[in-house]
Design an enzyme around this catalytic site. Structure first.
Site, mmCIF file in Angstrom:
data_model
loop_
_atom_site.group_PDB
_atom_site.id
_atom_site.type_symbol
_atom_site.label_atom_id
_atom_site.label_comp_id
_atom_site.label_asym_id
_atom_site.label_seq_id
_atom_site.Cartn_x
_atom_site.Cartn_y
_atom_site.Cartn_z
ATOM 1 N N THR A 88 33.681 2.445 11.213
ATOM 2 C CA THR A 88 34.678 3.872 10.332
ATOM 3 C C THR A 88 36.034 3.563 9.534
ATOM 4 O OG1 THR A 88 33.533 6.040 11.360
ATOM 5 C CG2 THR A 88 35.813 6.344 10.807
ATOM 6 N N CYS A 112 50.145 -16.265 21.491
ATOM 7 C CA CYS A 112 48.713 -16.610 21.754
ATOM 8 C C CYS A 112 48.735 -15.081 23.249
ATOM 9 C CB CYS A 112 48.647 -18.034 22.032
ATOM 10 S SG CYS A 112 48.947 -18.188 23.514
#
Ligand code: PLP
Length: 372
Positions: A226, A314
Site C-alpha cells: 500500500t 549505521c
C-alpha cells in the site's frame, strides 16, 4: 542548541512538506488502490506527486516507482536483475552488500573515490547484466562523472543496465543531467528535506527488474505494498523546493563549507582534506586529523552540541573502519582520525563558527592528552 552538521545522514524536514502531508494522515486517509471516490482522491494526489517527481528527474511519470527507502530502491535493482553485477568498492552498503552476496564484481577506485574506468572496462564481460555506480559518495562527497561511466558501460557491455544511487545527489546535482545516462536511479526523500521511509526507483524504458516486494501489484507490479501516500506527497513537495533552490544553495553552502575547512586548517596542524573540493559536492567536508581517534573526537563534539559523523551513519553506531577510505587507499592510521561534517539547507555561518571552535578545541584536547 545543537549544531547540526550531519545532513548526509538525514536532513530536517521542510515545513512545507510536513504541511502537505498532514491531510493524508487525517481526512484524506484513503488507500489509493481502492475503487471509490475517496480512493480516487488519494490516487490523484499520488499521481500528481508522480508527475512532479518525474518532471524534476527529467523522466516520464510511468518511469517513477515509489519505494520504501533508498535502501529498498538499491536492493531491488541489485537483486532484481539476472546475471553478473558490478559496482565500485565505495558504494553504500545498500548496493555493496547485495552485490557481494550475489558474488558480483567489485572494482577499485582512485584516491578521490572515482571508479577506476580501466578496471570497470575490464570487468565488463558479456555476462554482465548490471553496473551500479553511485552519483555522489555519502562519506566523502565525491561526484561521479556519470556520462563518462555510461560511455564505458555502453561500449563494453551494451546489454547491461546502468544504475546509479543518486541518494546523496538530489540536493546538489540537477537530476535531469543524470537520468539521460542511466537506466535506473535511486532516491531517498529524507536526504532532501522530505520524510524518512519513502524512496524512488526510476526505471527507464527497457530496464526491467524482478520486484523485491510482490503481492498487491502496485506501481505496475514493480513494487507491491500500500502506498505511503503522505510520504510520497511530502517527498514531491521537498524535491520541488530542493530543485528550485539548488543553484543558490550550492553557491551559499560552498562558501560555508570552504570557511569551515579553511578554518580548521588554519587553526590546527596536520589536517588532511580527503578529497579536493572541485571533485565533490558543496555540502561535504571530510578531513582526517593526525594523532587522534575519531571515536573520541565525536564524543567530545557531541558534548559540545555538535552533530557530526565519522563515516556513514549505521544502525549499531559502532565505529567500523571505513570501507570507502580503505578503497581510496587512505592508510588506516589516517582513517582513524576521519571526520565527516555535512552541511545543508539549514546550515548558517553561526553553525560553521560553532563547529570550527568545537573541533579545534576537541582535537587540541585529544592531542594534548596523547602528548601528556
Ligand atoms: N545510498 C546512499 C548513498 C545513502 O547515503 C543512503 C543513506 O544513508 C542510502 C543509500 C540509504 O537510504 P535510506 O536511508 O533511505 O534507506
Amino acid at each position: 542548541m545543537l549544531t547540526y552538521l550531519d545532513h548526509a545522514a538525514t536532513t530536517p524536514m521542510r515545513a512545507t512538506a510536513v504541511e502537505a502531508m498532514l491531510p493524508f494522515f487525517s481526512e484524506r486517509f484513503a488507500n489509493p488502490s481502492g475503487s471509490h471516490r475517496f480512493a480516487r482522491d488519494a490516487r490523484k494526489a499520488v499521481d500528481e506527486a508522480r508527475d512532479q517527481v518525474a518532471e524534476l528527474a527529467g523522466v516520464k511519470p510511468g518511469e517513477v516507482v515509489f519505494t520504501g527507502c533508498g535502501t529498498e530502491s538499491d536492493n531491488s535493482v541489485v537483486t532484481g536483475v539476472a546475471g553478473t553485477v558490478v559496482c565500485p568498492a565505495v558504494e553504500h552498503h545498500a548496493v555493496l552488500q547485495p552485490v557481494e552476496h550475489r558474488g558480483g564484481v567489485v572494482v577499485g577506485v582512485d584516491t578521490a573515490g572515482h571508479v577506476d574506468l580501466d578496471q570497470l572496462a575490464a570487468a565488463l564481460t558479456p555476462d554482465v547484466a548490471l553496473v551500479s555506480v553511485m552519483a555522489v559518495n555519502n562519506e566523502v562527497g565525491t561526484i561521479t562523472d556519470i556520462a563518462t561511466v555510461a560511455a564505458v558501460v555502453r561500449r563494453a557491455a551494451p546489454n547491461a543496465v546502468l544504475h546509479t544511487d543518486a541518494v546523496q545527489a538530489a540536493c546538489w546535482l540537477d537530476l535531469r543531467t543524470i537520468t539521460p545516462h542511466v537506466d535506473l536511479l535511486s532516491l531517498s526523500a529524507h536526504k532532501f528535506g522530505g520524510p524518512k521511509g519513502v524512496g524512488v526507483l526510476v526505471g527507464r524504458p527497457g530496464a526491467s527488474f524482478e520486484p523485491l516486494l510482490v503481492g498487491g501489484g502496485q506501481e505496475r507490479e514493480r513494487r507491491s505494498g500500500t502506498h505511503n501516500v503522505a510520504g510520497i506527497i511530502g517527498m514531491s513537495v521537498a524535491l520541488r523546493a530542493t530543485d528550485n533552490e539548488r543553484e543558490e544553495e550550492n553557491a551559499r553552502i560552498a562558501i560555508l563549507r570552504d570557511a569551515l575547512v579553511d578554518g580548521l586548517r588554519s587553526r590546527l596542524d596536520d589536517v588532511h582534506e580527503t578529497v579536493a573540493r572541485s571533485d565533490k559536492v558543496a555540502g561535504s567536508a571530510h578531513v582526517c586529523f593526525d594523532g587522534i581517534e575519531n571515536e573520541a573526537l565525536l564524543y567530545l563534539l557531541d558534548e559540545a552540541g555538535v552533530c557530526a559523523s565519522a563515516a556513514s551513519a549505521c544502525a549499531s553506531g559502532a565505529m567500523e573502519p571505513s570501507h570507502v577510505l580503505a578503497a581510496m587507499g587512505v592508510p588506516n592510521e589516517r582513517a582513524r582520525g576521519a571526520l565527516r561534517l555535512t552541511l545543508g539547507r539549514t546550515t548558517t555561518a553561526a553553525d560553521v563558527a560553532e563547529a570550527t571552535t568545537a573541533v579545534v578545541d576537541s582535537v587540541g584536547k585529544l592531542r594534548a592528552g596523547r602528548a601528556a
